[in-house]
Design an enzyme around this catalytic site. Structure first.
Site, PDB file in Angstrom:
ATOM      1  N   ASP A   8       2.443   0.165  -3.337  1.00  0.00           N
ATOM      2  CA  ASP A   8       1.860  -1.173  -3.457  1.00  0.00           C
ATOM      3  C   ASP A   8       0.645  -1.183  -4.366  1.00  0.00           C
ATOM      4  O   ASP A   8       0.287  -2.211  -4.920  1.00  0.00           O
ATOM      5  CB  ASP A   8       1.444  -1.677  -2.077  1.00  0.00           C
ATOM      6  CG  ASP A   8       0.302  -0.850  -1.490  1.00  0.00           C
ATOM      7  OD1 ASP A   8       0.332   0.377  -1.644  1.00  0.00           O
ATOM      8  OD2 ASP A   8      -0.615  -1.427  -0.898  1.00  0.00           O
TER       9      ASP A   8
ATOM     10  N   ARG B 254      -6.558   2.820  -4.481  1.00  0.00           N
ATOM     11  CA  ARG B 254      -7.439   2.890  -3.319  1.00  0.00           C
ATOM     12  C   ARG B 254      -6.845   3.816  -2.250  1.00  0.00           C
ATOM     13  O   ARG B 254      -5.852   4.499  -2.475  1.00  0.00           O
ATOM     14  CB  ARG B 254      -7.676   1.490  -2.762  1.00  0.00           C
ATOM     15  CG  ARG B 254      -6.449   0.816  -2.185  1.00  0.00           C
ATOM     16  CD  ARG B 254      -6.744  -0.633  -1.821  1.00  0.00           C
ATOM     17  NE  ARG B 254      -5.575  -1.302  -1.282  1.00  0.00           N
ATOM     18  CZ  ARG B 254      -5.283  -2.573  -1.509  1.00  0.00           C
ATOM     19  NH1 ARG B 254      -6.048  -3.309  -2.285  1.00  0.00           N
ATOM     20  NH2 ARG B 254      -4.207  -3.117  -0.970  1.00  0.00           N
ATOM     21  N   ASP B 255      -7.460   3.801  -1.087  1.00  0.00           N
ATOM     22  CA  ASP B 255      -7.000   4.650   0.007  1.00  0.00           C
ATOM     23  C   ASP B 255      -5.804   3.986   0.702  1.00  0.00           C
ATOM     24  O   ASP B 255      -5.871   3.586   1.855  1.00  0.00           O
ATOM     25  CB  ASP B 255      -8.136   4.933   1.004  1.00  0.00           C
ATOM     26  CG  ASP B 255      -8.770   3.661   1.541  1.00  0.00           C
ATOM     27  OD1 ASP B 255      -8.559   2.580   0.946  1.00  0.00           O
ATOM     28  OD2 ASP B 255      -9.484   3.739   2.559  1.00  0.00           O
ATOM     29  N   GLU B 256      -4.699   3.901  -0.043  1.00  0.00           N
ATOM     30  CA  GLU B 256      -3.463   3.305   0.464  1.00  0.00           C
ATOM     31  C   GLU B 256      -2.296   3.951  -0.270  1.00  0.00           C
ATOM     32  O   GLU B 256      -1.765   4.943   0.171  1.00  0.00           O
ATOM     33  CB  GLU B 256      -3.493   1.785   0.282  1.00  0.00           C
ATOM     34  CG  GLU B 256      -2.447   1.059   1.091  1.00  0.00           C
ATOM     35  CD  GLU B 256      -2.718  -0.440   1.172  1.00  0.00           C
ATOM     36  OE1 GLU B 256      -1.795  -1.166   1.511  1.00  0.00           O
ATOM     37  OE2 GLU B 256      -3.858  -0.851   0.882  1.00  0.00           O
TER      38      GLU B 256
ATOM     39  N   ASP C  76       6.697  -5.576  -0.796  1.00  0.00           N
ATOM     40  CA  ASP C  76       6.425  -5.596  -2.230  1.00  0.00           C
ATOM     41  C   ASP C  76       7.669  -5.241  -3.025  1.00  0.00           C
ATOM     42  O   ASP C  76       8.021  -5.896  -4.012  1.00  0.00           O
ATOM     43  CB  ASP C  76       5.305  -4.613  -2.572  1.00  0.00           C
ATOM     44  CG  ASP C  76       4.014  -4.906  -1.842  1.00  0.00           C
ATOM     45  OD1 ASP C  76       4.040  -4.902  -0.594  1.00  0.00           O
ATOM     46  OD2 ASP C  76       2.982  -5.131  -2.491  1.00  0.00           O
TER      47      ASP C  76
ATOM     48  N   GLU D 136      -3.264  -7.980  -7.289  1.00  0.00           N
ATOM     49  CA  GLU D 136      -2.803  -8.188  -5.916  1.00  0.00           C
ATOM     50  C   GLU D 136      -3.038  -9.629  -5.467  1.00  0.00           C
ATOM     51  O   GLU D 136      -2.193 -10.225  -4.799  1.00  0.00           O
ATOM     52  CB  GLU D 136      -3.531  -7.237  -4.975  1.00  0.00           C
ATOM     53  CG  GLU D 136      -3.118  -7.375  -3.517  1.00  0.00           C
ATOM     54  CD  GLU D 136      -3.762  -6.337  -2.627  1.00  0.00           C
ATOM     55  OE1 GLU D 136      -3.245  -6.082  -1.537  1.00  0.00           O
ATOM     56  OE2 GLU D 136      -4.800  -5.758  -3.043  1.00  0.00           O
TER      57      GLU D 136
ATOM     58  N   HIS E 208      -0.879  -4.469  -8.801  1.00  0.00           N
ATOM     59  CA  HIS E 208       0.146  -4.748  -7.804  1.00  0.00           C
ATOM     60  C   HIS E 208       1.303  -5.421  -8.535  1.00  0.00           C
ATOM     61  O   HIS E 208       1.084  -6.383  -9.262  1.00  0.00           O
ATOM     62  CB  HIS E 208      -0.402  -5.731  -6.756  1.00  0.00           C
ATOM     63  CG  HIS E 208      -0.669  -5.128  -5.422  1.00  0.00           C
ATOM     64  ND1 HIS E 208      -1.666  -4.212  -5.213  1.00  0.00           N
ATOM     65  CD2 HIS E 208      -0.087  -5.322  -4.214  1.00  0.00           C
ATOM     66  CE1 HIS E 208      -1.691  -3.873  -3.936  1.00  0.00           C
ATOM     67  NE2 HIS E 208      -0.734  -4.530  -3.311  1.00  0.00           N
TER      68      HIS E 208
END
Length: 896
Positions: free
Chosen positions: A468, A472-474, A481, A752, A773
């Site tokens: 996605d 970042r921390d993802e 998505d 996003e 995104h």
């Protein structure tokens, strides 16, 4: 009439055929149109020659199929090599084409018994993370004589880079990639014969955490989700032209040592200490090997070892920096001009021993400083500690970042001895190396930029798994998505191998749940205490929609077959139903996520009721499942789902649709879903819904009013209901929220949020704000299907629909797409106000239905060949449409 030229055959959806995981790989061939396309050419039969060792056999089959034809002979055995070539019969005289060139297919290792390797790790287990990367090496001797064949079969608990005699093995990055490790673990196969030499040889491998042991997830994430030790599992098999074969497999005689990389994490980046380096460790001889430790054998996980269909992650492009910026606070920032995913290579760096140089990556600037807040707790830093000598061509090995800007600390353009310049760094773009298959271009530069931004977004987010966001921390494989972007993705690139592999992970994790509820991210690393598994429409509906989307794009019935248990499991057990068998309306639904009116801290607070969205999707996927069951010959299921579809559709109409055709949920998303999903039975009701949608679009002044569920369908809904100029007007709107607003703000990828950056240049205050995104870039599917006008009329593009519909200020458009049969080319232009001209190339062994604008009821069916069509069509009728606002507040046109 000339016969077409056949491309060398390919096998399954595999990128190369080396190390394929199928004993009976299906064979495909395309028809090369570079020298022109044979007119109305259809294949009537084909002949395949298969060579196995010294034996070559020929097989003639009466069939028009040239995509995924059955393997004609005995199954391959592990390690077996075969070659194949093909020629086709067709045309008016049913003549044969020339033979294609030969292609080679080589089987991987089909059975765990084929592996003699043992998993090895360090002698002492590290108690806490992050785990320091480990280096392994083994020296072996080859007697004099040429090597006939050498293969390295290798995987790791972690990610690896292998070397033989100091040379890197392959060009893969982050191998073996991320899968649902408890279910499936990829292994790689490399041809390494050219790296070997007579006498002493060394194989060396460095292993880092990768996704295996690093922290993953929200709020700091969790560490050691899959395991808490790094390990190597490999075997090198060498077959000389004379003499006995040699197998060098991992076991306790291998040596190990800590890496000079002190840590390397997905979110936080890599720390390299040149003072810890041991020059020559990859090569033989190596003076310091006596100081290396023994290794310890550990039990290998009970998981399926898989030869992937997907291409590996590679560096696919280099991007040079365009500017060095000095910020108000005195920082030095390098601008690469493009938001991308990958890593930065330092060409040359010389600093005193112990000096630290830190690269911090981010996507955006805020107040002329590096905008790191959207990264949350991810550090996104790579650090180099110097040893006093020049470091050349350093690059982090086992991490990646999403960035456009890199802040450089500890190295400045003002340094007297070794200044930082634009030539000091280069960005290496990394992603799964999918083959590009589709292109779009039109007369409108900003529309082209939108398409380019969506393409860059896909490249950055298709890195081992479809994620996605990459920064970042993802960086997780969110199902919603992908569900909405998959049609666009599968036009831009050949996703068949990657997404069919990902679906295997999806179904494995879904079917492990007692109610067959899919996780929202695959592979699933979200802690149940943070986000417990619960059924969700749109996101979980990917169980039905993605296999269907891939079937439409590639015509591969095996994808439907392999995912059948997953799709019916979701419908029969996973969906949480109410008394009417629609969704239980007490369940929270993500629904039209990221509606532009939702507050920054409440992205699910949409105008459209989440249950309405869920119910619309449920009717839609039930109808799809009925068709899937019928295609697979599951007649009882097909009858059951078709009956259920009709009943659910009737209940949806009773619950939500008024007698006039309007929806109780009077929003653009609700109306668009009803129109695109054919939820009206009465054409007059559908027309009324279309008119109401058009009115809402005018009231909104053509600005976007949809989130995740509505955005992929609204322009299709407007076009389907006869309001295509409103779709063009929405496309060209430049005020926020709109597709053109981010471009006006300098975006180089899709955001996003519609307002990830606010008009004043500040970052949206919401915690969830990414500048890369792909989901809201799903508009490009409409560019392909309506503006350029190309789409599959039947699964796999054997029959093509060419139906361009000009509008707005777009005066020309073109699309090229590599179908399974060959290159499709379609381009149109409108001149002198109303003179429409279409140029079309249809590949051999396929046909097209052509519908010209202004003559929607007149169809032309054409076979392969080159065509020119003309029509009288004024694309400016109804342009520009006007917003519906009080006259004293009527805005000026703001489209671009």
């Amino acid at each position: 009439m000339s016969q077409p030229t056949l491309t060398p055959p390919s096998f399954e959806q595999h990128p190369t055929g080396l190390g394929i995981g199928f004993p009976e790989p299906r064979i495909s061939w395309r028809f090369d149109a570079t020298e022109g396309t044979a007119a109305n050419w259809q294949q009537t039969a084909y002949e395949i020659e298969v060579g196995r060792g010294d034996n070559t056999q020929s097989y003639t089959v009466k069939s028009a199929e040239s995509a995924l034809a059955p393997w004609p002979t005995q199954p391959l055995q592990s390690r077996e090599v075969a070659k194949a070539r093909v020629r086709a019969y067709g045309g008016p005289g049913n003549e044969t084409t020339e033979w294609s060139a030969w292609s080679t297919v080589e089987a991987g290792l089909f059975d765990r018994k084929d592996w003699s390797a043992r998993a090895i790790t360090t002698p002492v287990k590290q108690k806490e993370g992050p785990l320091r990367p480990v280096r392994f090496r083994k020296t072996f001797t080859l007697s004099s004589g040429a090597v006939s064949r050498a293969r390295l079969y290798i995987t790791s608990l972690g990610v690896f880079q292998a070397y033989i005699n100091g040379e890197p093995v392959g060009d893969h990055c982050m191998a073996p990639g991320w899968t649902s490790y408890c279910n499936r673990l990829n292994y790689e196969v490399f041809d390494v014969a050219s790296l070997l030499r007579d006498g002493e040889n060394t194989i060396a491998v460095e292993v880092s955490e990768g996704w295996w042991a690093t922290r993953l997830g929200f709020h700091g994430g969790r560490r050691f989700i899959y395991g808490d030790e790094l390990a190597l599992f490999a075997q090198l098999e060498v077959t000389p032209e004379q003499g006995d074969a040699l197998v060098v497999a991992t076991e306790s005689s291998w040596k190990s040592h800590q890496s000079a990389i002190l840590r390397s994490e997905i979110y936080d980046g890599e720390l390299y200490d040149a003072r810890e380096e041991q020059d020559g460790w990859k090569s033989s001889p190596f003076a310091l090997e006596s100081s290396w430790d023994a290794t310890r054998e550990i039990e290998f996980p009970d998981t399926q070892l898989v030869a992937p269909n997907a291409p590996p992650v590679r560096v696919t492009e280099l991007v040079n920096p365009i500017e060095i910026i000095h910020t108000p606070s005195g920082k030095v920032i390098v601008d690469f001009g493009q938001n991308l995913v990958g890593r930065v290579r330092i060409h040359s760096l010389k600093k005193p021993a112990g000096h630290s140089t830190v690269l911090t990556h981010a996507e955006i600037l805020e107040n002329k400083e590096l905008g790191t807040r959207p990264l949350r707790v991810a550090k996104c830093q790579d650090e180099v500690i110097s040893a006093g000598q020049e470091i050349r061509d350093w690059v982090p090995r086992f991490t990646f970042h999403g960035f456009r800007y890199v802040q450089v600390d500890g190295w400045s353009p003002d340094d007297a001895d070794f200044p930082l310049t634009l030539q000091s760094l280069v960005a290496e773009v990394m992603h799964t190396d999918l083959k590009r298959s589709g292109w779009f271009n039109c007369s409108h530069p900003m529309v082209n930029k939108l398409h380019q931004n969506a393409t860059w977004g896909m490249r950055g987010n298709f890195l081992s798994v479809p994620t996605d966001c990459p920064q970042r921390d993802e960086r997780l494989g969110w199902t919603g998505d992908l569900q909405i972007f998959a049609p666009s993705a599968s036009f831009l690139y050949n996703t068949a191998g990657m997404l069919s592999d990902w679906l295997q992970d999806f179904s494995a994790e879904q079917l492990a749940h007692p109610k067959a509820i899919p996780p929202l991210v695959v592979p699933n690393v979200i802690d149940e205490s943070f986000w417990p598994t619960f059924p969700q429409a749109v996101w979980d509906d990917i169980a039905v929609i993605l296999p269907w989307t891939l079937y439409q794009c590639y015509g591969d019935i095996n994808i439907l077959r392999h995912q059948y248990a997953s799709s019916i499991g979701w419908l029969d057990r996973g969906v949480q139903r109410g008394p009417d068998r629609l969704w239980d309306d007490t369940l929270f639904q993500l629904g039209d996520w990221l509606d532009p009116t939702a507050p920054p801290d409440q992205p699910g607070n949409a105008r459209t009721d989440g249950t309405l969205v869920a119910d619309a999707y449920l009717v839609y996927i039930t109808g799809i499942q009925a068709r899937i069951s019928s295609i697979l010959g599951e007649t009882a299921d097909a009858t059951r789902y078709e009956s259920d579809y009709k009943a659910l559709k009737s209940r949806f109409q009773t619950k939500y649709i008024s007698p006039t055709g309007l929806l109780i949920g009077d929003t653009q998303t609700a109306l668009s879903l009803a129109i695109v999903f054919d939820l009206h039975d009465d054409p007059q009701q559908a027309a009324a819904a279309g008119d109401r949608l058009a009115r809402l679009v005018r009231i909104s002044k053509f600005q976007v009013s949809t989130g995740f569920a509505g955005t992929p369908v609204i322009t299709h809904a407007l076009t389907k209901s006869g309001h295509h100029q409103l779709a063009y007007r929405m496309l060209q709107e430049s005020n926020c929220p709109s597709w053109m607003y981010p471009i006006r703000m300098g975006a180089t990828t899709v955001w996003e949020r519609w307002d990830s950056m606010l008009p004043d240049g500040s970052i949206n205050p919401g915690e969830m704000t990414s500048f890369n995104h792909y989901a809201l870039g799903s508009i490009i599917n409409w560019l392909h299907k309506t503006v350029a006008g190309v789409s599959p009329l039947e699964p796999g593009w054997r029959q093509i629909l060419v139906k361009p519909l000009p509008g707005g200020t777009v005066t020309s458009a073109e699309a090229k797409y590599d179908t399974p049969y060959g290159r499709l080319e379609s381009s149109w232009v409108v001149k002198d106000g109303d003179q429409f001209k279409l140029e079309l190339v249809v590949p051999p062994n396929s046909s097209a239905k052509v519908v010209l604008p202004g003559n929607q009821k007149e169809e032309k069916i054409v076979g392969s060949g080159r065509y020119t069509f003309t029509a009288t069509y004024n694309s400016q009728v109804g342009w520009p449409p006007k917003a519906q606002v009080p006259p004293m507040f009527a805005p000026g046109d703001t489209f671009v």
